[in-house]
Motif scaffolding. Structure first.
Motif, short mmCIF file in Angstrom:
data_model
loop_
_atom_site.label_atom_id
_atom_site.label_comp_id
_atom_site.label_asym_id
_atom_site.label_seq_id
_atom_site.Cartn_x
_atom_site.Cartn_y
_atom_site.Cartn_z
N PHE A 70 36.41 -9.83 -26.20
CA PHE A 70 37.04 -10.73 -25.25
C PHE A 70 37.00 -12.13 -25.83
O PHE A 70 36.21 -12.43 -26.71
CB PHE A 70 36.35 -10.66 -23.88
N GLU A 71 37.89 -12.99 -25.32
CA GLU A 71 37.96 -14.38 -25.81
C GLU A 71 36.79 -15.21 -25.30
O GLU A 71 36.19 -15.97 -26.05
CB GLU A 71 39.27 -15.03 -25.37
N SER A 72 36.49 -15.08 -24.00
CA SER A 72 35.38 -15.83 -23.44
C SER A 72 34.83 -15.11 -22.21
O SER A 72 35.48 -14.24 -21.65
CB SER A 72 35.81 -17.26 -23.06
N PHE A 73 33.63 -15.51 -21.85
CA PHE A 73 32.93 -14.89 -20.73
C PHE A 73 32.09 -15.97 -20.05
O PHE A 73 31.38 -16.71 -20.72
CB PHE A 73 32.04 -13.75 -21.26
N GLU A 74 32.22 -16.05 -18.74
CA GLU A 74 31.46 -17.02 -17.95
C GLU A 74 30.94 -16.35 -16.69
O GLU A 74 31.48 -15.33 -16.26
CB GLU A 74 32.35 -18.20 -17.52
N ILE A 75 29.92 -16.94 -16.12
CA ILE A 75 29.41 -16.49 -14.83
C ILE A 75 29.31 -17.69 -13.91
O ILE A 75 28.80 -18.75 -14.31
CB ILE A 75 28.03 -15.80 -14.99
N ASN A 76 29.81 -17.53 -12.70
CA ASN A 76 29.65 -18.54 -11.66
C ASN A 76 28.77 -17.94 -10.57
O ASN A 76 29.03 -16.83 -10.11
CB ASN A 76 31.01 -18.91 -11.05
N ILE A 77 27.76 -18.68 -10.17
CA ILE A 77 26.84 -18.19 -9.15
C ILE A 77 26.87 -19.16 -7.97
O ILE A 77 26.75 -20.37 -8.15
CB ILE A 77 25.40 -18.06 -9.70
N THR A 78 27.03 -18.61 -6.79
CA THR A 78 26.93 -19.40 -5.57
C THR A 78 25.82 -18.80 -4.72
O THR A 78 25.55 -17.60 -4.79
CB THR A 78 28.25 -19.40 -4.78
N SER A 79 25.19 -19.65 -3.94
CA SER A 79 24.09 -19.15 -3.11
C SER A 79 24.07 -19.86 -1.77
O SER A 79 24.59 -20.96 -1.63
CB SER A 79 22.75 -19.36 -3.82
N GLU A 80 23.47 -19.19 -0.82
CA GLU A 80 23.19 -19.79 0.48
C GLU A 80 21.68 -19.90 0.60
O GLU A 80 20.95 -19.00 0.18
CB GLU A 80 23.76 -18.93 1.60
N VAL A 81 21.25 -21.01 1.18
CA VAL A 81 19.82 -21.30 1.30
C VAL A 81 19.48 -21.48 2.78
O VAL A 81 20.25 -22.09 3.52
CB VAL A 81 19.48 -22.59 0.51
N ALA A 82 18.34 -20.97 3.18
CA ALA A 82 17.88 -21.11 4.57
C ALA A 82 17.72 -22.58 4.93
O ALA A 82 17.33 -23.40 4.09
CB ALA A 82 16.55 -20.39 4.75
N ASP A 83 18.05 -22.92 6.16
CA ASP A 83 17.93 -24.30 6.63
C ASP A 83 16.47 -24.73 6.78
O ASP A 83 16.13 -25.88 6.55
CB ASP A 83 18.64 -24.48 7.97
N GLU A 84 15.63 -23.80 7.19
CA GLU A 84 14.22 -24.11 7.44
C GLU A 84 13.38 -23.84 6.18
O GLU A 84 13.69 -22.97 5.38
CB GLU A 84 13.70 -23.25 8.60
N HIS A 85 12.30 -24.58 6.08
CA HIS A 85 11.37 -24.37 4.97
C HIS A 85 10.72 -23.01 5.09
O HIS A 85 10.44 -22.57 6.19
CB HIS A 85 10.31 -25.48 4.94
N PRO A 86 10.59 -22.29 4.03
CA PRO A 86 10.59 -22.71 2.63
C PRO A 86 11.97 -22.73 1.97
O PRO A 86 12.07 -22.81 0.75
CB PRO A 86 9.68 -21.71 1.95
N GLN A 87 13.05 -22.71 2.69
CA GLN A 87 14.42 -22.81 2.21
C GLN A 87 14.70 -21.85 1.04
O GLN A 87 15.17 -22.26 -0.02
CB GLN A 87 14.76 -24.26 1.83
N VAL A 88 14.43 -20.60 1.30
CA VAL A 88 14.67 -19.56 0.29
C VAL A 88 16.15 -19.23 0.20
O VAL A 88 16.93 -19.52 1.10
CB VAL A 88 13.88 -18.27 0.63
#
Length: 140
Positions: A70-88
């Motif tokens: 292949f010519e190129s390869f990339e990875i995009n990662i998105t995440s959601e984080v908890a509003d309250e601590h410990p904000q995992v």
């Protein structure tokens, strides 16, 4: 069973330098409003980068064995984080992006599946705490 080690040293405030078995240093820091100097990657960000590096390595090695080019390869990662601590992380999505002509879809899907279900130890650790999903795109 093998053992892995890490060493973390305070540089200043919440700026830290750390290294592990590969003996490469990395700088970690926090935002200025949290006592940092914004001089390094946040530790939680390193988890996502580690996930991307782990699964990317698997996929590239598997596709190389299948002689997929292949010519190129990339990875995009998105995440959601908890509003309250410990904000995992609560949700993490990994998007694989391949660029190339006439790429074999079945080989790409299989490489991703093997990484996600068998080889990527970072995925396996993170999915114990968060929903980890994935998708892919092929751009010709």
């Amino acid at each position: 069973m093998s053992t892995k080690t890490a060493y973390i040293k305070q540089v200043n405030g919440i700026t830290f330098a750390g290294k592990s078995d590969s003996n490469h240093w990395i700088t970690m820091d926090g935002p200025e409003d949290f006592g940092g100097s914004n001089a390094g990657t946040r530790p939680k960000e390193l988890l996502l980068i580690g996930l991307g590096g782990c699964t990317a390595s698997d996929v590239v090695v598997i596709l190389k064995k299948k002689k997929v080019q292949f010519e190129s390869f990339e990875i995009n990662i998105t995440s959601e984080v908890a509003d309250e601590h410990p904000q995992v992380f609560t949700k993490i999505h990994v998007e694989y992006l391949f660029k190339g002509k006439d790429l074999p879809v079945k080989d790409i899907e299989r490489a991703i599946e093997l990484s996600q279900t068998k080889y990527c130890s970072v995925t396996k650790m993170l999915e114990k705490a968060a929903e980890v999903t994935h998708s892919y795109k092929i751009v010709e």
